[in-house]
Design a protein around this motif. Structure first.
Motif, PDB file in Angstrom:
ATOM      1  N   ASP A 131     -14.469 -58.043  59.355  1.00 15.30           N
ATOM      2  CA  ASP A 131     -15.850 -57.861  58.920  1.00 15.30           C
ATOM      3  C   ASP A 131     -16.174 -58.870  57.821  1.00 15.30           C
ATOM      4  O   ASP A 131     -15.471 -58.958  56.806  1.00 15.30           O
ATOM      5  N   ARG A 132     -17.250 -59.652  58.018  1.00 16.96           N
ATOM      6  CA  ARG A 132     -17.569 -60.738  57.109  1.00 16.96           C
ATOM      7  C   ARG A 132     -17.808 -60.244  55.679  1.00 16.96           C
ATOM      8  O   ARG A 132     -17.358 -60.862  54.712  1.00 16.96           O
ATOM      9  N   ALA A 133     -18.514 -59.132  55.538  1.00 18.43           N
ATOM     10  CA  ALA A 133     -18.819 -58.618  54.207  1.00 18.43           C
ATOM     11  C   ALA A 133     -17.543 -58.203  53.481  1.00 18.43           C
ATOM     12  O   ALA A 133     -17.384 -58.457  52.277  1.00 18.43           O
ATOM     13  N   ARG A 134     -16.625 -57.568  54.211  1.00 16.67           N
ATOM     14  CA  ARG A 134     -15.372 -57.143  53.578  1.00 16.67           C
ATOM     15  C   ARG A 134     -14.527 -58.337  53.187  1.00 16.67           C
ATOM     16  O   ARG A 134     -13.921 -58.358  52.105  1.00 16.67           O
ATOM     17  N   LEU A 135     -14.480 -59.339  54.051  1.00 17.27           N
ATOM     18  CA  LEU A 135     -13.703 -60.536  53.727  1.00 17.27           C
ATOM     19  C   LEU A 135     -14.278 -61.255  52.517  1.00 17.27           C
ATOM     20  O   LEU A 135     -13.539 -61.723  51.646  1.00 17.27           O
ATOM     21  N   ASP A 136     -15.594 -61.347  52.451  1.00 16.28           N
ATOM     22  CA  ASP A 136     -16.240 -62.027  51.332  1.00 16.28           C
ATOM     23  C   ASP A 136     -15.990 -61.299  50.017  1.00 16.28           C
ATOM     24  O   ASP A 136     -15.982 -61.923  48.942  1.00 16.28           O
ATOM     25  N   ALA A 137     -15.802 -59.990  50.089  1.00 15.21           N
ATOM     26  CA  ALA A 137     -15.595 -59.200  48.872  1.00 15.21           C
ATOM     27  C   ALA A 137     -14.151 -59.268  48.375  1.00 15.21           C
ATOM     28  O   ALA A 137     -13.872 -58.884  47.239  1.00 15.21           O
ATOM     29  N   MET A 138     -13.253 -59.749  49.213  1.00 15.41           N
ATOM     30  CA  MET A 138     -11.845 -59.819  48.836  1.00 15.41           C
ATOM     31  C   MET A 138     -11.582 -61.029  47.940  1.00 15.41           C
ATOM     32  O   MET A 138     -12.115 -62.103  48.164  1.00 15.41           O
ATOM     33  N   GLU A 139     -10.742 -60.834  46.946  1.00 12.12           N
ATOM     34  CA  GLU A 139     -10.223 -61.958  46.160  1.00 12.12           C
ATOM     35  C   GLU A 139      -8.852 -62.288  46.745  1.00 12.12           C
ATOM     36  O   GLU A 139      -7.882 -61.569  46.522  1.00 12.12           O
ATOM     37  N   ILE A 140      -8.793 -63.360  47.513  1.00 15.25           N
ATOM     38  CA  ILE A 140      -7.584 -63.693  48.255  1.00 15.25           C
ATOM     39  C   ILE A 140      -6.838 -64.815  47.546  1.00 15.25           C
ATOM     40  O   ILE A 140      -7.416 -65.845  47.208  1.00 15.25           O
ATOM     41  N   TRP A 141      -5.544 -64.627  47.341  1.00 16.72           N
ATOM     42  CA  TRP A 141      -4.685 -65.642  46.764  1.00 16.72           C
ATOM     43  C   TRP A 141      -3.616 -65.979  47.798  1.00 16.72           C
ATOM     44  O   TRP A 141      -2.839 -65.110  48.225  1.00 16.72           O
ATOM     45  N   TYR A 142      -3.561 -67.225  48.209  1.00 18.47           N
ATOM     46  CA  TYR A 142      -2.583 -67.639  49.215  1.00 18.47           C
ATOM     47  C   TYR A 142      -1.245 -67.920  48.544  1.00 18.47           C
ATOM     48  O   TYR A 142      -1.174 -68.619  47.526  1.00 18.47           O
TER      49      TYR A 142
END
Length: 308
Positions: free
Chosen positions: A294-305
């Motif tokens: 879900d685009r909204a959920r992904l955008d809300a995530m702070e992702i660190w690779y």
């Protein structure tokens, strides 16, 4: 640094001096890159650059080599994102497998062995490595060189191509993030969680069905949100056999990542996350995997690779 020597003598003296600095250079590179193989590559590249340089102009060999290794390490950090991106054709089906089967005078370093990797990890601590992986390349380099190795900000600034004041801010921001990291999130439980997810991705990519089964809880459940289902993912899969079959031979496009307070994997397209795989790990086994598209959920995530 050296004058009045023939080429052979110069090379021998240069190699001897370089080897005296190698342990420190490798330690710097490892703390920046989080990989002993990449650290060895950075140190070897530093030797090649030294051997091609006019050493008469180098007043402080140790400082010069540390600067060079820092620049090489920064370039490697910045290149990782572009190297790990995959095209849409590899896509979601590939991620989940479709159940498919799967220098003269200087000694070149051999491939790293597990004992060497463990020794380096112990020297900095796996917990700190997890936190360092969440930092942007320039932040990570500034923090490592200044806080861990005591390099003046003026020298670090030259490496990251910032002003000393801006470099000080980079290190300060990195320091706050390191200190603010919750002890539980970087303690033994989080470290083990990362190890389990890393092993799972390795087994999936290698088509190691038995290895996947060993890492999956008997009651493991794979779920997918509506967006992932629309891309072809199953809404629900239950049991280790079904989940292992789904990932077996896949996950080659997935990048190890930290988000939502845990460790998982993310598939990106041109740097944009498309699918996040949230892993739940209990007692060293994967009990759940949630596919989030879900685009909204992904955008809300702070992702660190992270470095896998």
């Amino acid at each position: 640094m050296m004058t009045g020597t023939d080429d052979g003598s110069r090379e021998q003296w240069l190699a001897r001096d370089f080897e005296q600095h190698r342990p420190r250079l490798r330690a710097v590179a490892y703390r920046v890159l989080g990989s002993s193989a990449d650290a060895d590559d950075a140190v070897q590249e530093a030797w090649l650059r030294l051997s091609r340089s006019d050493t008469d102009e180098i007043a402080n060999l140790g400082g010069w080599l540390t600067t060079v290794v820092g620049r090489i390490s920064l370039d490697l950090l910045r290149s990782r994102s572009s190297r790990r991106e995959d095209g849409w054709d590899d896509g979601l089906a590939e991620l989940t497998g479709h159940g498919g089967r799967g220098a003269p005078g200087v000694t070149t370093q051999p491939p790293p062995d597990p004992a060497s990797e463990a020794e380096l990890a112990d020297s900095i601590g796996l917990a700190l490595l997890v936190v360092l992986d969440t930092l942007a390349p320039a932040e990570r380099l500034a923090f490592v060189l200044h806080d861990l190795f005591g390099m003046p900000f003026e020298q670090v600034a030259d490496i990251v191509d910032r002003s000393p004041a801006a470099t000080r801010q980079l290190a300060s921001r990195a320091r706050r993030r390191v200190r603010a990291a919750d002890a539980d999130s970087v303690g033994p439980a989080r470290t083990r969680e990362r190890e389990v997810v890393t092993a799972f991705l390795a087994a999936a990519r290698g088509g190691d069905f038995a290895g996947l089964l060993e890492l999956l809880d008997p009651d493991v459940v794979l779920t997918a949100d509506a967006a992932a289902v629309a891309m072809g993912a199953p809404e629900v899969l239950r049991g280790p056999d079904a989940v292992a079959a789904r990932f077996n031979g896949g996950a080659r496009s997935a990048r190890l990542a930290a988000f939502d307070g845990g460790v998982g994997a993310v598939w990106t397209l041109r740097g944009e996350p498309k699918v996040a795989f949230r892993f739940t790990v209990e007692d060293d086994r994967v009990t759940g995997i949630e596919m989030v598209s879900d685009r909204a959920r992904l955008d809300a995530m702070e992702i660190w690779y992270l470095t896998s």
